[in-house]
Design a protein around this motif. Structure first.
Motif, mmCIF file in Angstrom:
data_model
loop_
_atom_site.group_PDB
_atom_site.id
_atom_site.type_symbol
_atom_site.label_atom_id
_atom_site.label_comp_id
_atom_site.label_asym_id
_atom_site.label_seq_id
_atom_site.Cartn_x
_atom_site.Cartn_y
_atom_site.Cartn_z
ATOM 1 N N MET A 285 11.898 -2.574 14.845
ATOM 2 C CA MET A 285 12.987 -3.558 13.728
ATOM 3 C C MET A 285 12.831 -4.414 13.262
ATOM 4 O O MET A 285 12.608 -4.057 12.165
ATOM 5 N N ASN A 286 12.325 -5.667 13.569
ATOM 6 C CA ASN A 286 11.344 -6.257 12.768
ATOM 7 C C ASN A 286 10.493 -5.994 11.891
ATOM 8 O O ASN A 286 9.583 -6.279 10.788
ATOM 9 N N THR A 287 9.767 -5.204 11.987
ATOM 10 C CA THR A 287 8.510 -4.358 11.317
ATOM 11 C C THR A 287 9.273 -3.551 10.660
ATOM 12 O O THR A 287 8.619 -4.029 8.565
ATOM 13 N N LYS A 288 10.586 -2.895 10.413
ATOM 14 C CA LYS A 288 10.694 -2.095 9.527
ATOM 15 C C LYS A 288 11.442 -3.163 8.364
ATOM 16 O O LYS A 288 10.727 -3.042 6.770
ATOM 17 N N LEU A 289 11.937 -4.153 8.707
ATOM 18 C CA LEU A 289 12.459 -4.889 7.494
ATOM 19 C C LEU A 289 11.775 -5.971 6.943
ATOM 20 O O LEU A 289 11.480 -6.338 6.315
ATOM 21 N N GLY A 290 10.720 -6.462 8.041
ATOM 22 C CA GLY A 290 9.134 -7.326 6.904
ATOM 23 C C GLY A 290 9.065 -5.924 6.339
ATOM 24 O O GLY A 290 8.502 -6.378 5.547
ATOM 25 N N ALA A 291 9.047 -4.326 6.504
ATOM 26 C CA ALA A 291 8.149 -3.596 5.510
ATOM 27 C C ALA A 291 9.313 -4.069 4.384
ATOM 28 O O ALA A 291 8.756 -3.650 3.212
ATOM 29 N N CYS A 292 10.187 -3.489 4.396
ATOM 30 C CA CYS A 292 11.290 -3.706 3.305
ATOM 31 C C CYS A 292 10.874 -5.056 2.829
ATOM 32 O O CYS A 292 11.582 -4.943 1.200
ATOM 33 N N ALA A 293 11.409 -5.949 3.514
ATOM 34 C CA ALA A 293 11.114 -7.136 2.874
ATOM 35 C C ALA A 293 10.045 -7.558 1.173
ATOM 36 O O ALA A 293 9.719 -7.371 0.585
ATOM 37 N N LEU A 294 9.228 -6.917 1.854
ATOM 38 C CA LEU A 294 7.171 -7.298 1.476
ATOM 39 C C LEU A 294 7.585 -6.276 0.200
ATOM 40 O O LEU A 294 7.080 -6.482 -0.832
ATOM 41 N N LEU A 295 8.070 -4.581 0.578
ATOM 42 C CA LEU A 295 8.496 -4.032 -0.467
ATOM 43 C C LEU A 295 8.882 -4.110 -1.472
ATOM 44 O O LEU A 295 9.085 -4.644 -2.447
ATOM 45 N N SER A 296 9.848 -4.875 -1.070
ATOM 46 C CA SER A 296 10.926 -5.420 -2.415
ATOM 47 C C SER A 296 10.526 -6.441 -2.930
ATOM 48 O O SER A 296 10.643 -6.556 -4.742
ATOM 49 N N ILE A 297 9.219 -7.670 -2.210
ATOM 50 C CA ILE A 297 8.894 -8.333 -2.835
ATOM 51 C C ILE A 297 7.699 -8.346 -3.912
ATOM 52 O O ILE A 297 7.038 -8.557 -4.871
ATOM 53 N N LEU A 298 6.844 -6.981 -3.297
ATOM 54 C CA LEU A 298 5.924 -6.615 -4.335
ATOM 55 C C LEU A 298 6.889 -5.479 -5.550
ATOM 56 O O LEU A 298 5.898 -5.826 -6.007
ATOM 57 N N ALA A 299 7.670 -5.027 -5.418
ATOM 58 C CA ALA A 299 8.676 -4.913 -6.367
ATOM 59 C C ALA A 299 9.102 -5.307 -7.701
ATOM 60 O O ALA A 299 9.156 -5.432 -8.824
ATOM 61 N N LYS B 260 6.154 5.951 -15.950
ATOM 62 C CA LYS B 260 4.314 5.985 -16.192
ATOM 63 C C LYS B 260 3.863 5.052 -14.979
ATOM 64 O O LYS B 260 4.575 4.177 -13.881
ATOM 65 N N ILE B 261 2.988 5.643 -14.140
ATOM 66 C CA ILE B 261 2.605 5.239 -12.948
ATOM 67 C C ILE B 261 2.085 3.842 -13.967
ATOM 68 O O ILE B 261 1.149 4.376 -14.487
ATOM 69 N N VAL B 262 1.930 2.987 -12.855
ATOM 70 C CA VAL B 262 0.788 2.106 -13.169
ATOM 71 C C VAL B 262 0.328 1.822 -11.826
ATOM 72 O O VAL B 262 -0.426 0.161 -11.721
ATOM 73 N N GLU B 263 0.825 2.101 -10.413
ATOM 74 C CA GLU B 263 -0.078 1.888 -9.275
ATOM 75 C C GLU B 263 -0.083 3.404 -8.330
ATOM 76 O O GLU B 263 0.973 3.521 -8.281
ATOM 77 N N TYR B 264 -0.965 3.058 -8.187
ATOM 78 C CA TYR B 264 -1.680 4.424 -6.773
ATOM 79 C C TYR B 264 -2.388 4.530 -6.179
ATOM 80 O O TYR B 264 -3.432 4.351 -6.443
ATOM 81 N N GLY B 265 -1.912 4.157 -5.024
ATOM 82 C CA GLY B 265 -2.935 4.228 -4.117
ATOM 83 C C GLY B 265 -2.776 3.972 -2.231
ATOM 84 O O GLY B 265 -1.311 3.812 -2.108
ATOM 85 N N PRO B 266 -3.174 3.650 -1.625
ATOM 86 C CA PRO B 266 -2.802 2.740 0.782
ATOM 87 C C PRO B 266 -2.939 1.303 -0.114
ATOM 88 O O PRO B 266 -3.543 0.423 -1.074
ATOM 89 N N ASP B 267 -1.711 0.880 0.587
ATOM 90 C CA ASP B 267 -1.511 -0.637 0.524
ATOM 91 C C ASP B 267 -2.604 -1.150 1.338
ATOM 92 O O ASP B 267 -3.760 -0.320 2.463
ATOM 93 N N SER B 268 -2.611 -2.516 1.988
ATOM 94 C CA SER B 268 -2.883 -3.208 2.678
ATOM 95 C C SER B 268 -3.013 -3.433 4.358
ATOM 96 O O SER B 268 -3.632 -3.790 4.662
ATOM 97 N N SER B 269 -1.773 -2.377 5.039
ATOM 98 C CA SER B 269 -2.089 -2.514 6.266
ATOM 99 C C SER B 269 -2.342 -1.916 6.765
ATOM 100 O O SER B 269 -3.479 -1.076 6.173
ATOM 101 N N ASN B 270 -2.543 -1.806 8.641
ATOM 102 C CA ASN B 270 -3.499 -1.191 9.192
ATOM 103 C C ASN B 270 -3.347 0.154 8.631
ATOM 104 O O ASN B 270 -4.172 0.849 9.177
ATOM 105 N N ASN B 271 -1.766 0.767 8.851
ATOM 106 C CA ASN B 271 -1.220 2.213 8.479
ATOM 107 C C ASN B 271 -1.843 2.735 7.371
ATOM 108 O O ASN B 271 -2.176 4.382 6.317
ATOM 109 N N LYS B 272 -2.737 2.245 6.149
ATOM 110 C CA LYS B 272 -2.643 2.394 4.953
ATOM 111 C C LYS B 272 -1.577 3.041 4.319
ATOM 112 O O LYS B 272 -1.917 4.500 3.624
ATOM 113 N N ASN B 273 -0.675 2.724 4.351
ATOM 114 C CA ASN B 273 0.221 3.381 3.447
ATOM 115 C C ASN B 273 0.554 3.826 2.628
ATOM 116 O O ASN B 273 0.154 3.125 1.676
ATOM 117 N N LEU B 274 0.172 4.852 2.372
ATOM 118 C CA LEU B 274 0.050 5.199 0.505
ATOM 119 C C LEU B 274 1.545 5.258 -0.460
ATOM 120 O O LEU B 274 2.349 5.255 0.211
#
Length: 174
Positions: free
Chosen positions: A1-15, A116-130
């Motif tokens: 659960m903490n991983t998912k919350l961390g991922a959502c927080a990171l996604l929020s900051i990145l967005a 307009k697509i401004v960025e596309y590709g894998p993230d820097s995580s170990n899973n390389k999420n697209l």
């Protein structure tokens, strides 16, 4: 659960950082671009509408989480008069196999709807999420979509965020 919350927080900051540096303005802004004048309720309704349009673009059967939009301050502006709207949600398909190729299809289809697509590709995580980041200049919205293909239940995480709204004269941010 903490991983998912961390991922959502990171996604929020990145967005949010993507929106503040996106193509909606010509200069490097310290605050998101102006999205016009609106009440917080009207702006939240607009964010839900844009999320709904993105859901339709995904084009798959599945479940979307139900949290509603939130309100945040505009950096460097009066927090009683200026705000941004964000809407973070997750889409989980009926079958995990359905997500194969969805990011590539979104990259291809979204520009037809004004994105307009401004960025596309894998993230820097170990899973390389697209991940895909897109701006809609006319609507003054940005979205960051991440495909968590290696999760127990593969899903798409979306973070929709607006430009900076100003409340109508005589009103305050709710």
């Amino acid at each position: 659960m903490n991983t998912k919350l961390g991922a959502c927080a990171l996604l929020s900051i990145l967005a949010l950082s993507t929106l503040t540096g996106c193509s909606m303005t010509d200069d490097m802004p310290t605050s998101p671009p102006s999205a016009g004048i609106s009440t917080t309720d009207e702006a939240a309704d607009q964010a839900e509408k844009i999320s709904s349009e993105l859901y339709d673009l995904i084009g798959l059967r599945g479940k979307a989480t139900e949290p509603g939009p939130g309100i945040s301050e505009c950096a460097g502006k009066d927090p009683e008069k200026f705000f941004t709207v964000f809407h973070a949600w997750t889409f989980t398909p009926a079958s995990p196999d359905q997500l194969k190729g969805v990011m590539e299809r979104l990259k291809s289809d979204m520009p037809r709807d004004g994105w307009k697509i401004v960025e596309y590709g894998p993230d820097s995580s170990n899973n390389k999420n697209l991940t895909l980041t897109a701006d809609h200049d006319a609507k003054k919205y940005s979205v960051k979509i991440a495909h968590f293909a290696k999760d127990t239940k593969p899903n798409l995480n979306l973070f929709v965020t607006s430009g900076c709204y100003q409340v109508p004269d005589g009103q305050r941010v709710e």
